[in-house]
Design an enzyme around this catalytic site. Sequence first.
Site, mmCIF file in Angstrom:
data_model
loop_
_atom_site.group_PDB
_atom_site.id
_atom_site.type_symbol
_atom_site.label_atom_id
_atom_site.label_comp_id
_atom_site.label_asym_id
_atom_site.label_seq_id
_atom_site.Cartn_x
_atom_site.Cartn_y
_atom_site.Cartn_z
ATOM 1 N N HIS A 50 0.722 -1.312 -0.041
ATOM 2 C CA HIS A 50 -0.033 0.113 -0.067
ATOM 3 C C HIS A 50 1.061 1.224 -0.028
ATOM 4 C CE1 HIS A 50 -0.535 -0.362 4.829
ATOM 5 N NE2 HIS A 50 0.852 0.013 4.326
ATOM 6 N N ASN A 51 0.380 2.113 -0.851
ATOM 7 C CA ASN A 51 1.009 3.632 -0.758
ATOM 8 C C ASN A 51 2.167 3.594 -1.810
ATOM 9 O OD1 ASN A 51 -1.079 4.375 1.101
ATOM 10 N ND2 ASN A 51 0.173 5.222 2.730
#
Length: 229
Positions: A139-140
């Site tokens: 994620h990110n």
Amino acid sequence: SSERAVGDPTATLEDNVTIEAGAVIGADADIGSGSVIRSNAVIGYGVKIGRDCIIGPNCTVQHSVLGNRVTFHPGVCCGQDGFGYAMGPQGHLKVPQVGRVIVQDDVEIGANTTIDRGANRDTIIGEGTKIDNQGQIGHNVVVGRHCVLVSQVGLSGSCTLEDFVAIGGQTGVRGHVTIGMGAQVAAVSVVSEDLAPGGRYGGTPAKPVKQWFREVAAVRKLAERGNEP
């Protein structure tokens, strides 16, 4: 569109979209002309898919926005929750994942690669990037334009790859590090700190290849010396 596909009436399909048998198109999804959704793929609520895309068999796409001419090979999972937990005395508390995945134009993703949605911002795959089979994108993560990631590369959460980065197979990248533009990382390496643009790196932890080769040669000489009578 196949009669054996399931399409929510609120989904929007432009002309010349092909939906194969067993595919499921969720509410408020939007699919551009010329795109093909292969058998048993699942397109989730509100997903946007551009024009001339190919979503392979058994793919799942959630919380994602795809540009044009994007290809997902079979089994790609895009937009599921990232691995976010707050550890405490009562166990691991799940941290809500509320970001999306943005896949820009002309991206190709290999079979069974997984791309997690962002936690508090978006995971981004830059235009023209090519990812091989069985990659893991946390994620990110932000992957720049025209990067190449060979099979089984793992990118930990919130790391950044600038444009034209190339990473060999089975290399792992630690969270929150940045790999500079045009850098190349050898296969089976571990990137544990930022890498400068344009360099060639390898090893565990990854370092400039000349230094890495010198260290390997020095260790070999030490080992040979230990075998002398």
